[in-house]
Design a protein around this motif. Sequence first.
Motif, PDB file in Angstrom:
ATOM      1  N   UNK A   1       0.820  -1.216   0.000  1.00 12.68           N
ATOM      2  CA  UNK A   1       0.000   0.000   0.000  1.00 12.68           C
ATOM      3  C   UNK A   1       0.856   1.268   0.000  1.00 12.68           C
ATOM      4  N   UNK A   2       2.122   1.158  -0.415  1.00 14.65           N
ATOM      5  CA  UNK A   2       2.952   2.329  -0.676  1.00 14.65           C
ATOM      6  C   UNK A   2       3.568   2.994   0.527  1.00 14.65           C
ATOM      7  N   UNK A   3       3.703   2.264   1.645  1.00 12.08           N
ATOM      8  CA  UNK A   3       4.294   2.847   2.855  1.00 12.08           C
ATOM      9  C   UNK A   3       5.741   2.401   3.013  1.00 12.08           C
ATOM     10  N   UNK A   4       6.571   3.311   3.527  1.00 16.26           N
ATOM     11  CA  UNK A   4       7.982   3.012   3.749  1.00 16.26           C
ATOM     12  C   UNK A   4       8.266   2.651   5.199  1.00 16.26           C
ATOM     13  N   UNK A   5       7.297   2.852   6.075  1.00 15.64           N
ATOM     14  CA  UNK A   5       7.486   2.575   7.495  1.00 15.64           C
ATOM     15  C   UNK A   5       6.126   2.436   8.159  1.00 15.64           C
TER      16      UNK A   5
ATOM     17  N   UNK B   1       7.211   4.826  12.765  1.00 17.54           N
ATOM     18  CA  UNK B   1       8.467   5.152  12.094  1.00 17.54           C
ATOM     19  C   UNK B   1       9.392   3.978  11.877  1.00 17.54           C
ATOM     20  N   UNK B   2       9.115   2.827  12.468  1.00 12.04           N
ATOM     21  CA  UNK B   2       9.978   1.661  12.269  1.00 12.04           C
ATOM     22  C   UNK B   2       9.840   1.153  10.835  1.00 12.04           C
TER      23      UNK B   2
ATOM     24  N   UNK C   1      17.791   6.793   0.584  1.00 13.56           N
ATOM     25  CA  UNK C   1      16.812   7.125   1.630  1.00 13.56           C
ATOM     26  C   UNK C   1      16.965   8.536   2.121  1.00 13.56           C
ATOM     27  N   UNK C   2      15.820   8.951   2.639  1.00 18.37           N
ATOM     28  CA  UNK C   2      14.514   8.319   2.743  1.00 18.37           C
ATOM     29  C   UNK C   2      13.529   8.971   1.783  1.00 18.37           C
ATOM     30  N   UNK C   3      12.222   8.952   2.176  1.00 18.68           N
ATOM     31  CA  UNK C   3      11.181   9.454   1.280  1.00 18.68           C
ATOM     32  C   UNK C   3      11.364  10.903   0.851  1.00 18.68           C
ATOM     33  N   UNK C   4      11.824  11.759   1.759  1.00 18.42           N
ATOM     34  CA  UNK C   4      12.013  13.175   1.409  1.00 18.42           C
ATOM     35  C   UNK C   4      13.094  13.331   0.363  1.00 18.42           C
ATOM     36  N   UNK C   5      14.195  12.617   0.542  1.00 14.37           N
ATOM     37  CA  UNK C   5      15.309  12.721  -0.406  1.00 14.37           C
ATOM     38  C   UNK C   5      14.931  12.127  -1.758  1.00 14.37           C
ATOM     39  N   UNK C   6      14.302  10.954  -1.745  1.00 13.50           N
ATOM     40  CA  UNK C   6      13.878  10.344  -3.008  1.00 13.50           C
ATOM     41  C   UNK C   6      12.946  11.277  -3.765  1.00 13.50           C
ATOM     42  N   UNK C   7      12.026  11.888  -3.051  1.00  6.42           N
ATOM     43  CA  UNK C   7      11.074  12.796  -3.693  1.00  6.42           C
ATOM     44  C   UNK C   7      11.775  14.018  -4.269  1.00  6.42           C
TER      45      UNK C   7
ATOM     46  N   UNK D   1       0.473   7.148   7.377  1.00  9.38           N
ATOM     47  CA  UNK D   1       0.867   8.220   6.461  1.00  9.38           C
ATOM     48  C   UNK D   1       2.358   8.223   6.145  1.00  9.38           C
ATOM     49  N   UNK D   2       3.064   7.142   6.452  1.00  6.31           N
ATOM     50  CA  UNK D   2       4.501   7.081   6.184  1.00  6.31           C
ATOM     51  C   UNK D   2       4.735   6.626   4.744  1.00  6.31           C
TER      52      UNK D   2
END
Length: 345
Positions: free
Chosen positions: A161-165, A169-170, A271-277, A300-301
């Motif tokens: 479902x598209x979540x990274x954590x 946050x784990x 990593x992580x999501x902010x950097x990839x984006x 929402x991760x």
Amino acid sequence: MTATDTEIAAMRRALALATHGPRGINPQVGAVILSPAGDVLAEGWHRGAGTAHAEVDALSKLAPGAARGATAVVTLEPCNHTGRTGPCAVALIEAGVARVVYAVADPGERSSGGGERLRAAGVDVDAGLLVDEGTELLDSWLTVQRLGRPHVMVKWAQSLDGRAAAADGTSQWITGPDARADVHRRRADADAIVVGTGTLLADDPALTARRPDGSLYDAQPRPVVIGTRAVPQEAAVRRHPKPFIQDEGDDLPDLLDRLRELGIHRVFVEGGPTLASSFLRAGLADDVLAYVAPTLLGGDRLAVRDVGVTTIDEQRRLDVESVERLGDDLLIVAHPRSRSEEETP
């Protein structure tokens, strides 16, 4: 004139010689000088920026006049510009070489044209001998010349479902051992591995390329940490075989320029999501590697955040290169389409 069997054998030898040189800001190049009778007179290869190019390295092993009437077999078109060293095309002309055979044309705006210069001086030139093998050898360097920057791979692992954590946050581990082993093999193929300080502080990754038994691969990517927060003295990245680079990350094209100047061809953004984006939003991702695990996390991760899409018409289309099963997980490798491709009906 068609290349002879002797020249084909010499090109294979030149390709092998080229691998002795370092992969970096300059290409790996090998050269073999043949006598008019087809005997090997000298061999050479490029040993790195500022050193003699392969052709000059080979010529330097010959007495004055010994190359007159000879054939130079080179993996890359002799250069035609003056940088830290002089033009190889001129060196071959002055040495009296009668024929030059090369595999790959030089794509550089400043350095190309060596073949034309040689022909203008009366040297017989044959291009494209074993071009596929030569292109494979120079693949990452040629990509840097085409892009004007290193090739960038953006990787993430996500739930179905598209979540990274999870909500707390784990994130270790979403994917299984086969997928993680694949990541480490790809790390070993990269020249740099990029991570944000958020991921660094949360997960304390070593950023090394490791075999399944925990031992290090011989090739290790240079760690690059993006963000302004300090890297703790006890952080695992400080024990990496190569010193890490830290950058604020406010100008990604400038960062890639500086990495290119360090001889880095392949960048692995992990990593992580902010950097990839950020890389996706800036249009700086050449490959997307999405490891998808058959699990649901909710919350929402997200694996990817803002990529500059505000309406469906702005969606970033990708072309899928491959889908591979790794244990229970899937690896999807895709390439973002250019704007012109997205606009094509």
